[in-house]
Design a protein around this motif. Structure first.
Motif, PDB file in Angstrom:
ATOM      1  N   PRO A   1      -7.149  18.487  -4.029  1.00  0.00           N
ATOM      2  CA  PRO A   1      -6.358  19.588  -4.581  1.00  0.00           C
ATOM      3  C   PRO A   1      -4.966  19.141  -4.987  1.00  0.00           C
ATOM      4  N   ASN A   2      -4.291  19.980  -5.760  1.00  0.00           N
ATOM      5  CA  ASN A   2      -2.906  19.701  -6.118  1.00  0.00           C
ATOM      6  C   ASN A   2      -2.064  19.503  -4.859  1.00  0.00           C
ATOM      7  N   GLY A   3      -1.206  18.492  -4.880  1.00  0.00           N
ATOM      8  CA  GLY A   3      -0.341  18.235  -3.735  1.00  0.00           C
ATOM      9  C   GLY A   3      -0.981  17.440  -2.626  1.00  0.00           C
ATOM     10  N   SER A   4      -2.212  16.977  -2.833  1.00  0.00           N
ATOM     11  CA  SER A   4      -2.906  16.253  -1.760  1.00  0.00           C
ATOM     12  C   SER A   4      -2.462  14.804  -1.638  1.00  0.00           C
ATOM     13  N   GLY A   5      -1.756  14.287  -2.639  1.00  0.00           N
ATOM     14  CA  GLY A   5      -1.261  12.922  -2.557  1.00  0.00           C
ATOM     15  C   GLY A   5      -1.898  11.944  -3.522  1.00  0.00           C
ATOM     16  N   LYS A   6      -2.655  12.437  -4.490  1.00  0.00           N
ATOM     17  CA  LYS A   6      -3.357  11.547  -5.419  1.00  0.00           C
ATOM     18  C   LYS A   6      -2.371  10.683  -6.214  1.00  0.00           C
ATOM     19  N   SER A   7      -1.387  11.324  -6.832  1.00  0.00           N
ATOM     20  CA  SER A   7      -0.428  10.571  -7.644  1.00  0.00           C
ATOM     21  C   SER A   7       0.402   9.627  -6.791  1.00  0.00           C
ATOM     22  N   THR A   8       0.755  10.061  -5.596  1.00  0.00           N
ATOM     23  CA  THR A   8       1.523   9.205  -4.688  1.00  0.00           C
ATOM     24  C   THR A   8       0.713   7.963  -4.329  1.00  0.00           C
ATOM     25  N   LEU A   9      -0.570   8.150  -4.079  1.00  0.00           N
ATOM     26  CA  LEU A   9      -1.437   7.015  -3.776  1.00  0.00           C
ATOM     27  C   LEU A   9      -1.480   6.040  -4.950  1.00  0.00           C
ATOM     28  N   LEU A  10      -1.633   6.557  -6.164  1.00  0.00           N
ATOM     29  CA  LEU A  10      -1.695   5.677  -7.333  1.00  0.00           C
ATOM     30  C   LEU A  10      -0.400   4.888  -7.498  1.00  0.00           C
ATOM     31  N   ARG A  11       0.725   5.529  -7.244  1.00  0.00           N
ATOM     32  CA  ARG A  11       2.007   4.838  -7.361  1.00  0.00           C
ATOM     33  C   ARG A  11       2.104   3.690  -6.351  1.00  0.00           C
ATOM     34  N   ALA A  12       1.543   3.892  -5.171  1.00  0.00           N
ATOM     35  CA  ALA A  12       1.522   2.817  -4.177  1.00  0.00           C
ATOM     36  C   ALA A  12       0.592   1.688  -4.617  1.00  0.00           C
ATOM     37  N   LEU A  13      -0.552   2.026  -5.211  1.00  0.00           N
ATOM     38  CA  LEU A  13      -1.471   0.998  -5.703  1.00  0.00           C
ATOM     39  C   LEU A  13      -0.800   0.111  -6.749  1.00  0.00           C
ATOM     40  N   LEU A  14       0.097   0.705  -7.529  1.00  0.00           N
ATOM     41  CA  LEU A  14       0.772  -0.029  -8.598  1.00  0.00           C
ATOM     42  C   LEU A  14       2.052  -0.713  -8.136  1.00  0.00           C
ATOM     43  N   GLY A  15       2.414  -0.527  -6.875  1.00  0.00           N
ATOM     44  CA  GLY A  15       3.632  -1.145  -6.371  1.00  0.00           C
ATOM     45  C   GLY A  15       4.899  -0.421  -6.756  1.00  0.00           C
ATOM     46  N   VAL A  16       4.758   0.768  -7.341  1.00  0.00           N
ATOM     47  CA  VAL A  16       5.927   1.557  -7.729  1.00  0.00           C
ATOM     48  C   VAL A  16       6.553   2.220  -6.507  1.00  0.00           C
ATOM     49  N   LEU A  17       5.725   2.510  -5.513  1.00  0.00           N
ATOM     50  CA  LEU A  17       6.164   3.161  -4.282  1.00  0.00           C
ATOM     51  C   LEU A  17       5.748   2.303  -3.101  1.00  0.00           C
ATOM     52  N   ALA A  18       6.675   2.024  -2.221  1.00  0.00           N
ATOM     53  CA  ALA A  18       6.360   1.212  -1.041  1.00  0.00           C
ATOM     54  C   ALA A  18       5.547   2.026  -0.039  1.00  0.00           C
ATOM     55  N   PRO A  19       4.540   1.433   0.589  1.00  0.00           N
ATOM     56  CA  PRO A  19       3.763   2.141   1.609  1.00  0.00           C
ATOM     57  C   PRO A  19       4.619   2.477   2.829  1.00  0.00           C
ATOM     58  N   LEU A  20       4.269   3.562   3.507  1.00  0.00           N
ATOM     59  CA  LEU A  20       4.882   3.843   4.804  1.00  0.00           C
ATOM     60  C   LEU A  20       4.352   2.882   5.857  1.00  0.00           C
ATOM     61  N   SER A  21       3.067   2.558   5.740  1.00  0.00           N
ATOM     62  CA  SER A  21       2.439   1.569   6.622  1.00  0.00           C
ATOM     63  C   SER A  21       1.127   1.139   5.986  1.00  0.00           C
ATOM     64  N   GLY A  22       0.512   0.115   6.540  1.00  0.00           N
ATOM     65  CA  GLY A  22      -0.728  -0.389   5.980  1.00  0.00           C
ATOM     66  C   GLY A  22      -0.475  -1.354   4.843  1.00  0.00           C
ATOM     67  N   LYS A  23      -1.552  -1.681   4.128  1.00  0.00           N
ATOM     68  CA  LYS A  23      -1.488  -2.735   3.114  1.00  0.00           C
ATOM     69  C   LYS A  23      -2.092  -2.268   1.803  1.00  0.00           C
ATOM     70  N   VAL A  24      -1.523  -2.796   0.705  1.00  0.00           N
ATOM     71  CA  VAL A  24      -2.139  -2.715  -0.622  1.00  0.00           C
ATOM     72  C   VAL A  24      -2.233  -4.140  -1.143  1.00  0.00           C
ATOM     73  N   LEU A  25      -3.424  -4.545  -1.516  1.00  0.00           N
ATOM     74  CA  LEU A  25      -3.656  -5.897  -2.011  1.00  0.00           C
ATOM     75  C   LEU A  25      -4.242  -5.854  -3.415  1.00  0.00           C
ATOM     76  N   ALA A  26      -3.768  -6.720  -4.271  1.00  0.00           N
ATOM     77  CA  ALA A  26      -4.352  -6.922  -5.594  1.00  0.00           C
ATOM     78  C   ALA A  26      -4.726  -8.391  -5.709  1.00  0.00           C
ATOM     79  N   PHE A  27      -6.003  -8.646  -5.947  1.00  0.00           N
ATOM     80  CA  PHE A  27      -6.506 -10.014  -6.040  1.00  0.00           C
ATOM     81  C   PHE A  27      -6.167 -10.819  -4.778  1.00  0.00           C
ATOM     82  N   GLY A  28      -6.244 -10.126  -3.638  1.00  0.00           N
ATOM     83  CA  GLY A  28      -6.056 -10.768  -2.348  1.00  0.00           C
ATOM     84  C   GLY A  28      -4.624 -10.980  -1.918  1.00  0.00           C
ATOM     85  N   ARG A  29      -3.671 -10.498  -2.727  1.00  0.00           N
ATOM     86  CA  ARG A  29      -2.254 -10.687  -2.408  1.00  0.00           C
ATOM     87  C   ARG A  29      -1.556  -9.337  -2.325  1.00  0.00           C
ATOM     88  N   ASP A  30      -0.479  -9.288  -1.550  1.00  0.00           N
ATOM     89  CA  ASP A  30       0.308  -8.066  -1.485  1.00  0.00           C
ATOM     90  C   ASP A  30       0.767  -7.662  -2.880  1.00  0.00           C
TER      91      ASP A  30
END
Length: 231
Positions: free
Chosen positions: A42-71
């Motif tokens: 639903p709207n406001g569930s965090g979809k866009s925020t998640l995508l921004r983290a996947l792209l490195g535009v937004l730093a994660p609060l915790s956990g990891k995002v990896l692209a091609f095995g690298r941060d």
């Protein structure tokens, strides 16, 4: 015996949000070459925020995002050469025509035969007649098409799109689905947030249902069923 491909985009116990406040449950997701994943909720569930983290535009609060095995680091040349993000923001060079904008984007990313590639994109996204127009002269839907075309004017192995169907007419939405399927067919990984069940159905995408208590990975039909409930 086939060997399962390694993920090109991966999250591990990823928490995203703002001011230390998470917007959704932790996300565990592995996206491999040729896969299509729809981020739903639903709207406001965090979809866009998640995508921004996947792209490195937004730093994660915790956990990891990896692209091609690298941060993930959007400043890295290799990352920018492989990962394309198309978010819900109009972005263009105001002093250039639509065609000039796309040619500059393609040349800036080292695309051979940039002019020919751009002319094909203008035709594919229904902008050939507006190639000489300034972005400010385009309609809202045409500016959306220009934004999408700019993403496809770059080399890419991963595509991350935030509600790419927005402001598109039904015909262009159908074309977009075909384009995304073609991208996956040539081996690109495609992740897109959407509220559009037709886009999910036409692409055959699996789904990630984003929620406060948990984020669930779903098969294609289960994603369609979930999308019907949260629209």
């Amino acid at each position: 015996m086939s060997v399962k491909k390694q993920p090109v985009l991966e999250t591990r116990a990823l928490r995203v949000g703002y001011a230390e406040a998470p917007v959704c449950a932790p996300v565990d997701l592995a996206v491999r070459p040729g896969e299509l994943w729809a981020i739903i909720g639903p709207n406001g569930s965090g979809k866009s925020t998640l995508l921004r983290a996947l792209l490195g535009v937004l730093a994660p609060l915790s956990g990891k995002v990896l692209a091609f095995g690298r941060d993930v680091d959007e400043r890295e040349r290799d990352f920018r050469a492989k990962v394309v993000g198309i978010l819900d923001d109009d972005a263009y060079f105001p002093g250039l025509t639509a065609r000039e904008h796309l040619v500059l984007t393609a040349r800036g990313h080292g695309v051979a035969g940039a002019g020919e590639v751009v002319d094909q994109l203008l035709d594919r996204f229904g902008l050939a007649a507006q190639s000489g127009a300034m972005p400010t002269e385009l309609s809202s839907g045409q500016r959306r098409r220009l934004l999408l075309a700019a993403g496809f004017a770059r080399p890419r192995e991963v595509l991350v799109l935030d509600e790419p169907e927005q402001r598109l007419d039904p015909g262009m939405r159908a074309d977009l689905a075909r384009i995304l399927v073609e991208e996956a067919g040539r081996g690109a990984a495609v992740v897109f947030a959407t509220h559009d069940p037709e886009l999910v159905e036409r692409t055959g995408a699996r789904g990630l249902l984003v929620g406060d208590d948990e984020c669930l990975r779903l098969g294609h039909q289960a994603a369609l069923d979930a999308l019907a409930r949260v629209r």
